[in-house]
Write an enzyme that holds these catalytic residues in place. Sequence first.
Site, PDB file in Angstrom:
ATOM      1  N   ASP A   1      -6.030  -6.301  -0.315  1.00 17.36           N
ATOM      2  CA  ASP A   1      -4.879  -6.051  -1.181  1.00 17.36           C
ATOM      3  C   ASP A   1      -5.062  -6.906  -2.435  1.00 17.36           C
ATOM      4  OD1 ASP A   1      -2.240  -6.177  -2.374  1.00 17.36           O
ATOM      5  OD2 ASP A   1      -1.443  -5.473  -0.460  1.00 17.36           O
ATOM      6  N   ILE A   2      -4.940  -6.322  -3.614  1.00 16.20           N
ATOM      7  CA  ILE A   2      -5.138  -7.091  -4.848  1.00 16.20           C
ATOM      8  C   ILE A   2      -3.936  -7.970  -5.185  1.00 16.20           C
ATOM      9  CG2 ILE A   2      -6.860  -5.546  -5.847  1.00 16.20           C
ATOM     10  CD1 ILE A   2      -4.584  -4.496  -7.689  1.00 16.20           C
TER      11      ILE A   2
ATOM     12  N   HIS B   1      -0.666   3.711   5.011  1.00 18.96           N
ATOM     13  CA  HIS B   1      -1.485   2.507   5.054  1.00 18.96           C
ATOM     14  C   HIS B   1      -0.856   1.445   5.946  1.00 18.96           C
ATOM     15  CE1 HIS B   1       1.264   1.939   1.615  1.00 18.96           C
ATOM     16  NE2 HIS B   1       1.114   0.629   1.748  1.00 18.96           N
TER      17      HIS B   1
ATOM     18  N   HIS C   1      -0.840  -2.775   6.623  1.00 13.81           N
ATOM     19  CA  HIS C   1      -1.138  -4.107   6.097  1.00 13.81           C
ATOM     20  C   HIS C   1      -1.585  -4.992   7.255  1.00 13.81           C
ATOM     21  CE1 HIS C   1       0.949  -3.729   2.113  1.00 13.81           C
ATOM     22  NE2 HIS C   1       1.631  -2.809   2.771  1.00 13.81           N
TER      23      HIS C   1
END
Length: 131
Positions: free
Chosen positions: A29-30, A93, A95
């Site tokens: 994750d950016i 998605h 995490h």
Amino acid sequence: MASIFSKIVKGEIPSYKVAEDEDYYAFLDINPLQKGHTLVIPKKETDYIFELSDEELAGLMVFAKKVAKAIGKTISCQRVGVAVLGLDVPHAHVHLVPLNGGDDLNFCNPKKQLPAEEMKACAEEIARNVE
């Protein structure tokens, strides 16, 4: 219109890839909550995780498990937490977030700002630990 995640899978947008197989893709994750915060997605563009077939959902979670184990080997943490929100990007998605305390998975916390070199090194190290 293709989601940002579909563009990442196609290589149109760069990412810090952690793992990939025929059906799934994992990348850092950016805007991470913690160093090593990884997103795991199906390559098939599906907006909502519970729109995936049973087989696709099971495959996503098995793939996420492999990635989570690699994160745990790479990042000093007590556990790797799992969260599914699905509000920011219209692409299913998961995490995966390294945890050392209950507040580490709070999405209201400020996001970390890590240098590109550190992100690249982290992704490469996690990738080496994926079995």
